[in-house]
Enzyme design. Structure first.
Site, PDB file in Angstrom:
ATOM      1  N   ILE A 157      68.281  67.363  18.593  1.00 51.82           N
ATOM      2  CA  ILE A 157      67.294  66.444  19.169  1.00 51.82           C
ATOM      3  C   ILE A 157      67.239  65.123  18.386  1.00 51.82           C
ATOM      4  O   ILE A 157      66.889  64.082  18.947  1.00 51.82           O
ATOM      5  CB  ILE A 157      65.906  67.121  19.261  1.00 51.82           C
ATOM      6  CG1 ILE A 157      64.962  66.332  20.166  1.00 51.82           C
ATOM      7  CG2 ILE A 157      65.304  67.352  17.894  1.00 51.82           C
ATOM      8  CD1 ILE A 157      63.692  67.086  20.555  1.00 51.82           C
ATOM      9  N   TYR A 213      55.611  81.485  14.659  1.00 53.11           N
ATOM     10  CA  TYR A 213      57.034  81.438  14.295  1.00 53.11           C
ATOM     11  C   TYR A 213      57.610  82.861  14.297  1.00 53.11           C
ATOM     12  O   TYR A 213      58.686  83.118  14.850  1.00 53.11           O
ATOM     13  CB  TYR A 213      57.174  80.783  12.917  1.00 53.11           C
ATOM     14  CG  TYR A 213      58.593  80.666  12.405  1.00 53.11           C
ATOM     15  CD1 TYR A 213      59.444  79.666  12.880  1.00 53.11           C
ATOM     16  CD2 TYR A 213      59.082  81.540  11.433  1.00 53.11           C
ATOM     17  CE1 TYR A 213      60.747  79.555  12.401  1.00 53.11           C
ATOM     18  CE2 TYR A 213      60.374  81.432  10.943  1.00 53.11           C
ATOM     19  CZ  TYR A 213      61.202  80.435  11.432  1.00 53.11           C
ATOM     20  OH  TYR A 213      62.487  80.331  10.961  1.00 53.11           O
TER      21      TYR A 213
HETATM   22  N1  LIG Z   1      65.364  77.221   6.183  1.00 58.21           N
HETATM   23  C1  LIG Z   1      65.059  78.518   6.142  1.00 58.21           C
HETATM   24  O1  LIG Z   1      64.627  79.038   5.120  1.00 58.21           O
HETATM   25  C2  LIG Z   1      65.258  79.392   7.365  1.00 58.21           C
HETATM   26  C3  LIG Z   1      65.046  80.756   7.214  1.00 58.21           C
HETATM   27  C4  LIG Z   1      65.240  81.576   8.315  1.00 58.21           C
HETATM   28  C5  LIG Z   1      65.656  81.060   9.524  1.00 58.21           C
HETATM   29  N2  LIG Z   1      65.853  79.711   9.635  1.00 58.21           N
HETATM   30  C6  LIG Z   1      66.278  79.205  10.942  1.00 58.21           C
HETATM   31  O2  LIG Z   1      67.498  78.510  10.785  1.00 58.21           O
HETATM   32  C7  LIG Z   1      67.640  77.557  11.836  1.00 58.21           C
HETATM   33  C8  LIG Z   1      68.017  76.204  11.246  1.00 58.21           C
HETATM   34  O3  LIG Z   1      66.907  75.723  10.497  1.00 58.21           O
HETATM   35  P1  LIG Z   1      67.049  74.826   9.185  1.00 58.21           P
HETATM   36  O4  LIG Z   1      66.449  75.573   8.070  1.00 58.21           O
HETATM   37  O5  LIG Z   1      68.451  74.315   9.056  1.00 58.21           O
HETATM   38  O6  LIG Z   1      66.018  73.659   9.519  1.00 58.21           O
HETATM   39  P2  LIG Z   1      66.296  72.134   9.875  1.00 58.21           P
HETATM   40  O7  LIG Z   1      64.976  71.589  10.283  1.00 58.21           O
HETATM   41  O8  LIG Z   1      67.045  71.495   8.774  1.00 58.21           O
HETATM   42  O9  LIG Z   1      67.289  72.239  11.108  1.00 58.21           O
HETATM   43  C9  LIG Z   1      66.864  72.556  12.402  1.00 58.21           C
HETATM   44  C10 LIG Z   1      67.575  71.622  13.353  1.00 58.21           C
HETATM   45  O10 LIG Z   1      67.181  71.955  14.678  1.00 58.21           O
HETATM   46  C11 LIG Z   1      66.972  70.731  15.380  1.00 58.21           C
HETATM   47  N3  LIG Z   1      66.031  70.966  16.474  1.00 58.21           N
HETATM   48  C12 LIG Z   1      64.754  71.359  16.381  1.00 58.21           C
HETATM   49  N4  LIG Z   1      64.207  71.445  17.596  1.00 58.21           N
HETATM   50  C13 LIG Z   1      65.167  71.080  18.483  1.00 58.21           C
HETATM   51  C14 LIG Z   1      65.211  70.970  19.896  1.00 58.21           C
HETATM   52  N5  LIG Z   1      64.126  71.241  20.637  1.00 58.21           N
HETATM   53  N6  LIG Z   1      66.372  70.621  20.473  1.00 58.21           N
HETATM   54  C15 LIG Z   1      67.454  70.342  19.724  1.00 58.21           C
HETATM   55  N7  LIG Z   1      67.474  70.396  18.385  1.00 58.21           N
HETATM   56  C16 LIG Z   1      66.343  70.776  17.768  1.00 58.21           C
HETATM   57  C17 LIG Z   1      66.376  69.803  14.334  1.00 58.21           C
HETATM   58  O11 LIG Z   1      66.453  68.441  14.737  1.00 58.21           O
HETATM   59  C18 LIG Z   1      67.194  70.149  13.109  1.00 58.21           C
HETATM   60  O12 LIG Z   1      68.357  69.374  13.003  1.00 58.21           O
HETATM   61  C19 LIG Z   1      66.294  77.565  12.572  1.00 58.21           C
HETATM   62  O13 LIG Z   1      66.395  78.331  13.749  1.00 58.21           O
HETATM   63  C20 LIG Z   1      65.360  78.210  11.587  1.00 58.21           C
HETATM   64  O14 LIG Z   1      64.242  78.797  12.211  1.00 58.21           O
HETATM   65  C21 LIG Z   1      65.686  78.860   8.590  1.00 58.21           C
END
Ligand SMILES: NC(=O)c1ccc[n+]([C@@H]2O[C@H](COP(=O)([O-])OP(=O)(O)OC[C@H]3O[C@@H](n4cnc5c(N)ncnc54)[C@H](O)[C@@H]3O)[C@@H](O)[C@H]2O)c1
Length: 248
Positions: free
Chosen positions: A15, A146
């Site tokens: 996004i 979440y």
């Molecule tokens: N960081 C953690 O500790 C953690 C732990 C468990 C799971 N996760 C999961 O890992 C995945 C990646 O998260 P992250 O930690 O890299 O966070 P992040 O915020 O760095 O990356 C998430 C990405 O998703 C994009 N995004 C969000 N909503 C969107 C939409 N509606 N359409 C298109 N793009 C969208 C954001 O712009 C961002 O680039 C997520 O699903 C998150 O829930 C993260």
């Protein structure tokens, strides 16, 4: 970038903008997506990248169609986009709820719905990796919306694994714990734990790494493995990517 290194051409979307005023951490930017393009091309692979919202069905379908026109077929889907918010359940606003459920669960559903027919049509099987969370398997007080969204992703994974079995398409979910990305705001978490000390037990340190967070690269190792033939016997599994934390 890691999938490109293994030889995949990439269709990428993000996004690249704030998702909602209820999400407090730094959003991704168009420059971040350009950097991904640069990194994929540096691996010698082709990439089609587009700014799009995974809640937008039309944009997703167009991107899949354009990607398949350019690259021929679609073999791997990684549903990774997601957002995290905080708040006790009875204090969540409709917008907080709708944003987290709308992106993490409905957006993931739309991503799958847009991509799967093309994968089936190609007739080569394939691998789908859904990025859930430790919160998709256990309680996470302070972010029940979440947790609900990520438990929903677990449910999608397991039902889909059966629905797509006859097409040779594998479906697995990964359940990471703490990764060093903009989503994780240690100060915000510390504030909540200070107010509600009982919550801290749901967020234990990782046995294999007592301090700090995992890197996104370490998690990408697991995604690459699930995408490839080395995990050919796995479908409908929940892979803990947590350095042991879920065993507490
Ligand atoms: N960081 C953690 O500790 C953690 C732990 C468990 C799971 N996760 C999961 O890992 C995945 C990646 O998260 P992250 O930690 O890299 O966070 P992040 O915020 O760095 O990356 C998430 C990405 O998703 C994009 N995004 C969000 N909503 C969107 C939409 N509606 N359409 C298109 N793009 C969208 C954001 O712009 C961002 O680039 C997520 O699903 C998150 O829930 C993260």
């Amino acid at each position: 970038m890691r999938l490109a290194r293994e030889g995949a051409d990439i269709i990428a979307l993000d996004i690249c903008a704030p998702v909602s005023s209820t999400i407090t951490y730094t959003p991704a930017t168009p420059e971040d997506l350009s950097e991904t393009v640069r990194l994929v091309e540096a691996e010698g692979r082709k990439v089609l990248a587009r700014e799009a919202d995974i809640r937008d069905d039309v944009a997703l379908r167009e991107l899949v169609a354009d990607g398949v026109e350019q690259f021929g077929r679609l073999d791997i889907l990684v549903a990774n986009a997601g957002v995290l918010g905080w708040g006790r359940l009875w204090e969540l606003s409709d917008e907080q709820w709708d944003t987290v459920i709308g992106v993490n669960l409905t957006g993931t559903f739309r991503t799958l719905r847009a991509a799967i027919p093309t994968m089936i049509e190609a007739g080569h099987g394939g691998s789908i990796v859904l990025v859930s969370s430790s919160a998709g398997l256990k309680a996470t007080p302070g972010n029940s919306h979440y947790s609900a969204s990520k438990h929903g992703v677990t449910g999608l994974t397991n039902s889909l694994a059966i629905e797509l079995g006859e097409y040779g398409i594998r479906v697995n979910s990964i359940h990471p714990y703490s990764i060093d990305t903009p989503m994780i705001e240690p100060e915000a978490m510390m504030e909540i734990f200070a107010k509600h000390p009982t919550y801290v037990h749901s967020f234990p340190p990782m046995p294999l790494q007592y301090k700090g967070f995992m890197t996104a690269d370490e998690v990408a190792d697991v995604v690459v493995w699930l995408a490839g033939d080395g995990s050919a016997t796995l479908s409908g599994t929940q892979i803990h990517v947590d350095k042991g934390a879920l065993k507490y």
